[in-house]
Design a protein around this motif. Sequence first.
Motif, PDB file in Angstrom:
ATOM      1  N   GLU A  87       0.831  -1.208   0.000  1.00  0.00           N
ATOM      2  CA  GLU A  87       0.000   0.000   0.000  1.00  0.00           C
ATOM      3  C   GLU A  87       0.864   1.257   0.000  1.00  0.00           C
ATOM      4  O   GLU A  87       0.507   2.266   0.592  1.00  0.00           O
ATOM      5  CB  GLU A  87      -0.945  -0.032   1.199  1.00  0.00           C
ATOM      6  N   ASN A  88       1.982   1.171  -0.704  1.00  0.00           N
ATOM      7  CA  ASN A  88       2.906   2.289  -0.811  1.00  0.00           C
ATOM      8  C   ASN A  88       2.726   2.939  -2.185  1.00  0.00           C
ATOM      9  O   ASN A  88       3.084   2.353  -3.211  1.00  0.00           O
ATOM     10  CB  ASN A  88       4.339   1.788  -0.623  1.00  0.00           C
ATOM     11  N   ALA A  89       2.147   4.128  -2.178  1.00  0.00           N
ATOM     12  CA  ALA A  89       1.860   4.802  -3.449  1.00  0.00           C
ATOM     13  C   ALA A  89       3.135   5.110  -4.223  1.00  0.00           C
ATOM     14  O   ALA A  89       3.159   5.048  -5.463  1.00  0.00           O
ATOM     15  CB  ALA A  89       1.071   6.088  -3.183  1.00  0.00           C
ATOM     16  N   GLU A  90       4.211   5.433  -3.512  1.00  0.00           N
ATOM     17  CA  GLU A  90       5.483   5.718  -4.173  1.00  0.00           C
ATOM     18  C   GLU A  90       5.985   4.487  -4.929  1.00  0.00           C
ATOM     19  O   GLU A  90       6.496   4.595  -6.056  1.00  0.00           O
ATOM     20  CB  GLU A  90       6.516   6.151  -3.131  1.00  0.00           C
ATOM     21  N   PHE A  91       5.823   3.308  -4.330  1.00  0.00           N
ATOM     22  CA  PHE A  91       6.260   2.073  -4.989  1.00  0.00           C
ATOM     23  C   PHE A  91       5.415   1.806  -6.230  1.00  0.00           C
ATOM     24  O   PHE A  91       5.940   1.463  -7.296  1.00  0.00           O
ATOM     25  CB  PHE A  91       6.159   0.918  -4.002  1.00  0.00           C
ATOM     26  N   ALA A  92       4.094   1.968  -6.111  1.00  0.00           N
ATOM     27  CA  ALA A  92       3.218   1.739  -7.270  1.00  0.00           C
ATOM     28  C   ALA A  92       3.597   2.664  -8.416  1.00  0.00           C
ATOM     29  O   ALA A  92       3.662   2.241  -9.585  1.00  0.00           O
ATOM     30  CB  ALA A  92       1.764   1.951  -6.859  1.00  0.00           C
ATOM     31  N   ALA A  93       3.866   3.923  -8.093  1.00  0.00           N
ATOM     32  CA  ALA A  93       4.239   4.874  -9.141  1.00  0.00           C
ATOM     33  C   ALA A  93       5.591   4.523  -9.751  1.00  0.00           C
ATOM     34  O   ALA A  93       5.780   4.609 -10.978  1.00  0.00           O
ATOM     35  CB  ALA A  93       4.276   6.288  -8.549  1.00  0.00           C
ATOM     36  N   ALA A  94       6.541   4.093  -8.903  1.00  0.00           N
ATOM     37  CA  ALA A  94       7.880   3.754  -9.399  1.00  0.00           C
ATOM     38  C   ALA A  94       7.834   2.544 -10.323  1.00  0.00           C
ATOM     39  O   ALA A  94       8.556   2.492 -11.334  1.00  0.00           O
ATOM     40  CB  ALA A  94       8.817   3.482  -8.229  1.00  0.00           C
ATOM     41  N   TRP A 102       1.858  -2.859 -13.061  1.00  0.00           N
ATOM     42  CA  TRP A 102       1.596  -2.873 -11.625  1.00  0.00           C
ATOM     43  C   TRP A 102       0.298  -3.638 -11.369  1.00  0.00           C
ATOM     44  O   TRP A 102      -0.750  -3.294 -11.907  1.00  0.00           O
ATOM     45  CB  TRP A 102       1.479  -1.439 -11.113  1.00  0.00           C
ATOM     46  N   VAL A 103       0.367  -4.697 -10.571  1.00  0.00           N
ATOM     47  CA  VAL A 103      -0.812  -5.504 -10.276  1.00  0.00           C
ATOM     48  C   VAL A 103      -1.443  -4.954  -9.001  1.00  0.00           C
ATOM     49  O   VAL A 103      -1.144  -5.390  -7.884  1.00  0.00           O
ATOM     50  CB  VAL A 103      -0.461  -6.991 -10.119  1.00  0.00           C
ATOM     51  N   GLY A 104      -2.288  -3.954  -9.179  1.00  0.00           N
ATOM     52  CA  GLY A 104      -2.928  -3.314  -8.040  1.00  0.00           C
ATOM     53  C   GLY A 104      -3.599  -2.031  -8.478  1.00  0.00           C
ATOM     54  O   GLY A 104      -3.574  -1.663  -9.656  1.00  0.00           O
ATOM     55  N   ALA A 260      -8.186  -5.639  -6.712  1.00  0.00           N
ATOM     56  CA  ALA A 260      -8.788  -6.167  -5.489  1.00  0.00           C
ATOM     57  C   ALA A 260      -8.601  -5.185  -4.342  1.00  0.00           C
ATOM     58  O   ALA A 260      -7.516  -4.642  -4.146  1.00  0.00           O
ATOM     59  CB  ALA A 260      -8.153  -7.507  -5.129  1.00  0.00           C
ATOM     60  N   GLY A 261      -9.657  -4.967  -3.590  1.00  0.00           N
ATOM     61  CA  GLY A 261      -9.586  -4.091  -2.421  1.00  0.00           C
ATOM     62  C   GLY A 261     -10.606  -4.540  -1.392  1.00  0.00           C
ATOM     63  O   GLY A 261     -11.502  -5.324  -1.694  1.00  0.00           O
ATOM     64  N   THR A 262     -10.456  -4.036  -0.192  1.00  0.00           N
ATOM     65  CA  THR A 262     -11.375  -4.398   0.883  1.00  0.00           C
ATOM     66  C   THR A 262     -11.776  -3.150   1.639  1.00  0.00           C
ATOM     67  O   THR A 262     -10.918  -2.347   2.037  1.00  0.00           O
ATOM     68  CB  THR A 262     -10.723  -5.400   1.856  1.00  0.00           C
ATOM     69  N   PHE A 275     -17.763   3.188   8.475  1.00  0.00           N
ATOM     70  CA  PHE A 275     -16.517   2.948   7.754  1.00  0.00           C
ATOM     71  C   PHE A 275     -15.335   2.955   8.722  1.00  0.00           C
ATOM     72  O   PHE A 275     -15.230   3.804   9.603  1.00  0.00           O
ATOM     73  CB  PHE A 275     -16.327   4.042   6.700  1.00  0.00           C
ATOM     74  N   LEU A 276     -14.428   1.987   8.566  1.00  0.00           N
ATOM     75  CA  LEU A 276     -13.188   1.941   9.332  1.00  0.00           C
ATOM     76  C   LEU A 276     -11.997   2.335   8.465  1.00  0.00           C
ATOM     77  O   LEU A 276     -11.268   3.262   8.774  1.00  0.00           O
ATOM     78  CB  LEU A 276     -12.964   0.542   9.911  1.00  0.00           C
ATOM     79  N   GLU A 277     -11.786   1.598   7.374  1.00  0.00           N
ATOM     80  CA  GLU A 277     -10.673   1.897   6.483  1.00  0.00           C
ATOM     81  C   GLU A 277     -10.851   1.108   5.194  1.00  0.00           C
ATOM     82  O   GLU A 277     -11.655   0.164   5.121  1.00  0.00           O
ATOM     83  CB  GLU A 277      -9.331   1.548   7.124  1.00  0.00           C
ATOM     84  N   MET A 278     -10.082   1.483   4.190  1.00  0.00           N
ATOM     85  CA  MET A 278     -10.072   0.743   2.927  1.00  0.00           C
ATOM     86  C   MET A 278      -8.656   0.256   2.674  1.00  0.00           C
ATOM     87  O   MET A 278      -7.705   1.048   2.673  1.00  0.00           O
ATOM     88  CB  MET A 278     -10.543   1.619   1.772  1.00  0.00           C
ATOM     89  N   ASN A 279      -8.521  -1.034   2.490  1.00  0.00           N
ATOM     90  CA  ASN A 279      -7.221  -1.636   2.219  1.00  0.00           C
ATOM     91  C   ASN A 279      -7.077  -1.840   0.718  1.00  0.00           C
ATOM     92  O   ASN A 279      -7.831  -2.601   0.102  1.00  0.00           O
ATOM     93  CB  ASN A 279      -7.087  -2.973   2.950  1.00  0.00           C
ATOM     94  N   THR A 280      -6.083  -1.164   0.148  1.00  0.00           N
ATOM     95  CA  THR A 280      -5.918  -1.143  -1.305  1.00  0.00           C
ATOM     96  C   THR A 280      -4.998  -2.273  -1.760  1.00  0.00           C
ATOM     97  O   THR A 280      -3.953  -2.041  -2.387  1.00  0.00           O
ATOM     98  CB  THR A 280      -5.361   0.228  -1.738  1.00  0.00           C
ATOM     99  N   ARG A 281      -5.389  -3.482  -1.431  1.00  0.00           N
ATOM    100  CA  ARG A 281      -4.567  -4.659  -1.739  1.00  0.00           C
ATOM    101  C   ARG A 281      -5.407  -5.908  -1.545  1.00  0.00           C
ATOM    102  O   ARG A 281      -6.559  -5.840  -1.102  1.00  0.00           O
ATOM    103  CB  ARG A 281      -3.369  -4.712  -0.800  1.00  0.00           C
TER     104      ARG A 281
END
Length: 651
Positions: A87-94, A102-104, A260-262, A275-281
């Motif tokens: 869930e690291n946006a910098e990694f997804a962008a890189a 990018w699978v996500g 996929a997300g939760t 709502f608690l949170e959204m996990n982007t993975r």
Amino acid sequence: MINRLLVANRGEIARRIFATCRALGVETVAVHSDADAGAPFAAEADQAVRLPGNTPAETYLRIGLVLDAARRAGADAVHPGYGFLAENAEFAAAVTEAGLTWVGPSAKAIAAMGDKLAAKALLADARVPMLPTWTDADQVTDFPVLVKAAAGGGGRGMRMVRDAAGLAGAVAAARREAAAAFGDGTVFVERYVEHGRHVEVQIFGDTYGTVVALGVRECSIQRRYQKIVEEAPGVVPPQVRQRLHEAAVAAGRAVDYVGAGTVEFLLAPDGQVFFLEMNTRLQVEHPVTELITGLDLVRLQLLVAEGEPLPLAATPPTDGHAIEVRLCAEDPAQGHRPATGVLHRFSVPGVAGEFAPLHGLRLDSGVVDGSAVSVHYDSMLAKLVAWAPTRAEAARALAGALARAELHGVATNRDLLVRVLRSREFGAVEIDTGFLDRHPEVFAPLLPGDQLPLFALAAALASAADRRAAAPVLAGLPSGWRNVPAFPQVTRFTGPDGVIEVRYRLDRAGALAECSVPAVALVEAAPDRVVLDVAGVRRVFRVHRVGSAVFVDGPDGAASLTVLPRFPLTAAEPAAGSLLAPLPGTVARVYVEVGQRVAAGDLLLTLEAMKLEHPVLAPADGMVTELPVPPGGQVDAGAVLAVVTPEEEPR
């Protein structure tokens, strides 16, 4: 098309992704730390690239190293798994900037949901229901509350506070833990709902604007705010299920979600959802959704990443019920303290398959016989999942398989999981996030203490049979046999409750002529199997020896014993007041100084191990006389962390 996929993760999730890749014909690349060089996931990949070092900060969390590994291995796509950089946006962008698939979800969506406070504001505008939230602890007037990390999840940096007096300390502790775990110490305060249930919705989106809900999961059985039992479909009324689906899809559409997300929610006793949170993975608990829908969620991730539309436009029908448990290397009776060591045996009976959607019993494991459980990573060893036509059948099958599993060498939470699954309250769905706090009885070991002498007898008889089988002469005579009966044979073990002494004597026919355990007759004894007749009931014990350690699995549970030497050496005793490290780790922070007076229960220092922070408290009033390990110092189990010299009683 994805041809060669690098999985930027380790353990069970890496093996899970590789399994789908093999079925699709996609080549695989693993990255591994030095500690993981011999791990199953590294061996199963088509290629593996070393990341020098052991800790996550040295290896799996270094974006440059991971991208370099992808380049060297010729990978054209990257899957982050869960945890680490998932869930690291910098990694997804890189990854995208490097020309890789990018699978996500997009980096923008990850960033939007990665900041919990910003996510709440964004999704509130999308009419997703929210709990009252404060960013300034001084403004909190409504208790109880939860202090939560703004930049992370998984229970890290989370503290529950029941009154104003404890709020400042909880905020400070949460900030420290969040900063250590996520590099961001920002926290916020959220209203705590008593007897709330933790439920979540699996969503999936594609690049064509489709976002669908794949059903509700129940995740309320938790320790340290981390899930240990999950199931699907969640047992909720139809109208609540519909509200959850609608809110989750709205959250996904608000950020143009792809993959996929939760979306996680708190379900209040009155039926309200928040709502608690959204996990982007992909979530750890995704197998329960796979088992009731028949979908392979990793396959869908890869297809969507390749630009294909989702093969479904609405929530699919479900079949049966699935329950998953997280089998962890930890001791629940000691505050869920993580355990390290070698897993000498890891065997679960009745497994129908691994890492794939199927009916029956499914095992998703990161370990095998001989795997080393390291201090550097999360304590989860495996996930065991049972599918059955009904919830009751799934719980019974899962508990039975767990109870019969052979788990040797490392303490686990197996007994706790079995007791939860077999409890009346779990069967009646009388569950919420405080379940473990209200039911201390589930922490009792499966094996009653009065049965330990019987298990020790089985261990002693198996060892005797092994010695006779290896004897160069007179191997056919029973162990310890004499023409004229004299003294019985004596074997002493250490067990969970202290020393156990077994006394027995065999006659010429190999029968028990004398025994310290009453009403027992020997039916059969082999080096790895002993059959005893106990008051007319025949019972089988499986015995596994590794050096002086003896592991015994029987009908009532399992026992780990250590054979004591006949002539023990005298060991140096640590100084009075010494506080010893319960496991290998790193001293994260020291709060006192040598010469400082402390009271019983005062926090002296924290030990960080297996992604958790363990407080070390003063055992009694006294003075700190030694602090041998500075902050950042690494220690082995049993090392002296501090010495508190007790105050002398006044005369």
